[in-house]
Write a protein that holds these residues in place. Structure first.
Motif, mmCIF file in Angstrom:
data_model
loop_
_atom_site.group_PDB
_atom_site.id
_atom_site.type_symbol
_atom_site.label_atom_id
_atom_site.label_comp_id
_atom_site.label_asym_id
_atom_site.label_seq_id
_atom_site.Cartn_x
_atom_site.Cartn_y
_atom_site.Cartn_z
ATOM 1 N N UNK A 1 0.824 -1.146 0.035
ATOM 2 C CA UNK A 1 -0.001 0.106 -0.046
ATOM 3 C C UNK A 1 0.693 1.217 0.033
ATOM 4 N N UNK A 2 1.989 1.177 0.494
ATOM 5 C CA UNK A 2 2.742 2.383 0.867
ATOM 6 C C UNK A 2 3.323 2.608 -0.583
ATOM 7 N N UNK A 3 3.981 1.526 -1.138
ATOM 8 C CA UNK A 3 4.706 1.575 -2.648
ATOM 9 C C UNK A 3 3.522 2.149 -3.624
ATOM 10 N N UNK A 4 2.375 1.825 -3.462
ATOM 11 C CA UNK A 4 1.318 2.227 -4.259
ATOM 12 C C UNK A 4 1.010 3.644 -4.181
ATOM 13 N N UNK A 5 1.019 4.141 -2.996
ATOM 14 C CA UNK A 5 0.466 5.483 -2.708
ATOM 15 C C UNK A 5 1.839 6.290 -3.027
ATOM 16 N N UNK A 6 2.991 5.980 -3.067
ATOM 17 C CA UNK A 6 4.277 6.836 -3.349
ATOM 18 C C UNK A 6 4.176 6.711 -4.824
ATOM 19 N N UNK A 7 3.866 5.695 -5.485
ATOM 20 C CA UNK A 7 4.227 5.809 -7.278
ATOM 21 C C UNK A 7 2.912 6.601 -7.909
ATOM 22 N N UNK A 8 1.700 6.796 -7.096
ATOM 23 C CA UNK A 8 0.525 7.455 -7.629
ATOM 24 C C UNK A 8 0.339 8.778 -7.035
ATOM 25 N N UNK A 9 1.138 9.138 -6.109
ATOM 26 C CA UNK A 9 0.937 10.701 -5.679
ATOM 27 C C UNK A 9 1.476 11.469 -6.277
ATOM 28 N N UNK A 10 0.955 12.343 -6.823
ATOM 29 C CA UNK A 10 1.441 13.552 -7.686
ATOM 30 C C UNK A 10 2.158 14.586 -6.793
ATOM 31 N N UNK A 11 3.238 15.054 -7.031
ATOM 32 C CA UNK A 11 3.875 16.121 -6.401
ATOM 33 C C UNK A 11 3.529 17.453 -7.034
ATOM 34 N N UNK A 12 3.088 18.179 -6.077
ATOM 35 C CA UNK A 12 2.498 19.558 -6.776
ATOM 36 C C UNK A 12 3.696 20.553 -6.881
ATOM 37 N N UNK A 13 4.024 20.816 -8.399
ATOM 38 C CA UNK A 13 4.846 21.536 -8.624
ATOM 39 C C UNK A 13 4.320 22.913 -9.381
ATOM 40 N N UNK A 14 5.114 23.779 -9.256
ATOM 41 C CA UNK A 14 4.338 25.041 -10.014
ATOM 42 C C UNK A 14 4.811 24.877 -11.557
ATOM 43 N N UNK A 15 4.192 25.256 -12.452
ATOM 44 C CA UNK A 15 4.473 25.080 -13.636
ATOM 45 C C UNK A 15 5.737 26.064 -13.910
ATOM 46 N N UNK A 16 6.519 25.750 -14.929
ATOM 47 C CA UNK A 16 7.786 26.544 -15.220
ATOM 48 C C UNK A 16 7.305 27.801 -15.662
ATOM 49 N N UNK A 17 7.735 28.785 -15.255
ATOM 50 C CA UNK A 17 7.499 30.141 -15.846
ATOM 51 C C UNK A 17 8.186 30.331 -17.219
ATOM 52 N N UNK A 18 7.458 30.798 -18.084
ATOM 53 C CA UNK A 18 7.790 31.163 -19.422
ATOM 54 C C UNK A 18 8.736 32.302 -19.301
ATOM 55 N N UNK A 19 9.704 32.145 -20.292
ATOM 56 C CA UNK A 19 10.601 33.461 -20.394
ATOM 57 C C UNK A 19 9.629 34.508 -21.123
ATOM 58 N N UNK A 20 9.906 35.766 -20.466
ATOM 59 C CA UNK A 20 9.141 36.981 -21.008
ATOM 60 C C UNK A 20 9.659 37.272 -22.419
ATOM 61 N N UNK A 21 8.664 37.705 -23.077
ATOM 62 C CA UNK A 21 9.216 37.900 -24.438
ATOM 63 C C UNK A 21 9.184 39.372 -24.671
ATOM 64 N N UNK A 22 10.162 40.092 -25.017
ATOM 65 C CA UNK A 22 10.356 41.681 -24.929
ATOM 66 C C UNK A 22 9.245 42.306 -25.673
ATOM 67 N N UNK A 23 8.655 43.121 -25.107
ATOM 68 C CA UNK A 23 7.682 44.029 -25.824
ATOM 69 C C UNK A 23 6.271 43.506 -25.655
ATOM 70 N N UNK A 24 5.952 42.429 -25.077
ATOM 71 C CA UNK A 24 4.846 41.894 -24.785
ATOM 72 C C UNK A 24 4.183 42.423 -23.282
ATOM 73 N N UNK A 25 3.178 42.680 -23.260
ATOM 74 C CA UNK A 25 2.511 43.126 -21.988
ATOM 75 C C UNK A 25 1.556 42.056 -21.244
ATOM 76 N N UNK A 26 1.495 42.167 -20.183
ATOM 77 C CA UNK A 26 0.534 41.283 -19.307
ATOM 78 C C UNK A 26 -0.340 41.872 -18.721
ATOM 79 N N UNK A 27 -1.516 41.755 -18.773
ATOM 80 C CA UNK A 27 -2.795 42.253 -18.255
ATOM 81 C C UNK A 27 -2.878 41.924 -16.679
ATOM 82 N N UNK A 28 -2.747 43.000 -15.976
ATOM 83 C CA UNK A 28 -2.820 42.988 -14.362
ATOM 84 C C UNK A 28 -3.885 43.840 -13.890
ATOM 85 N N UNK A 29 -4.289 43.403 -12.639
ATOM 86 C CA UNK A 29 -5.142 44.332 -11.860
ATOM 87 C C UNK A 29 -4.310 45.057 -10.828
#
Length: 79
Positions: free
Chosen positions: A19-47
């Motif tokens: 059961x422990x081995x199954x849990x280790x192999x099926x549990x997803x590790x929460x990772x932040x998606x890799x941040x994409x490199x900013x493209x010069x001149x592109x603007x991002x909408x914010x509040x």
């Protein structure tokens, strides 16, 4: 009939290990998606919350007030 002590269930029995081995192999590790490199001149909408009098000051200059705010922020950031 003699009273025989029950065999205690250990934490290392085969089922618990499986059961422990199954849990280790099926549990997803929460990772932040890799941040994409900013493209010069592109603007991002914010509040952004700014004082009403500051907003009015920039808007009094007519169209392009958002660009003027952006330029003032770039200057303040040393960019």
């Amino acid at each position: 009939m003699a009273d025989q002590p029950r065999r205690p269930r250990t934490l290392n029995d085969a089922r618990t290990e499986a059961e422990a081995a199954f849990k280790r192999s099926t549990t997803k590790v929460a990772e932040a998606p890799p941040k994409q490199a900013a493209i010069p001149g592109v603007r991002e909408q914010v509040t952004l919350r700014i004082d009403q009098e500051v907003l009015e000051w920039f808007q009094e200059g007519g169209p392009g007030w958002q660009d003027r705010i952006n330029e003032a922020l770039r200057k303040a950031a040393g960019k």
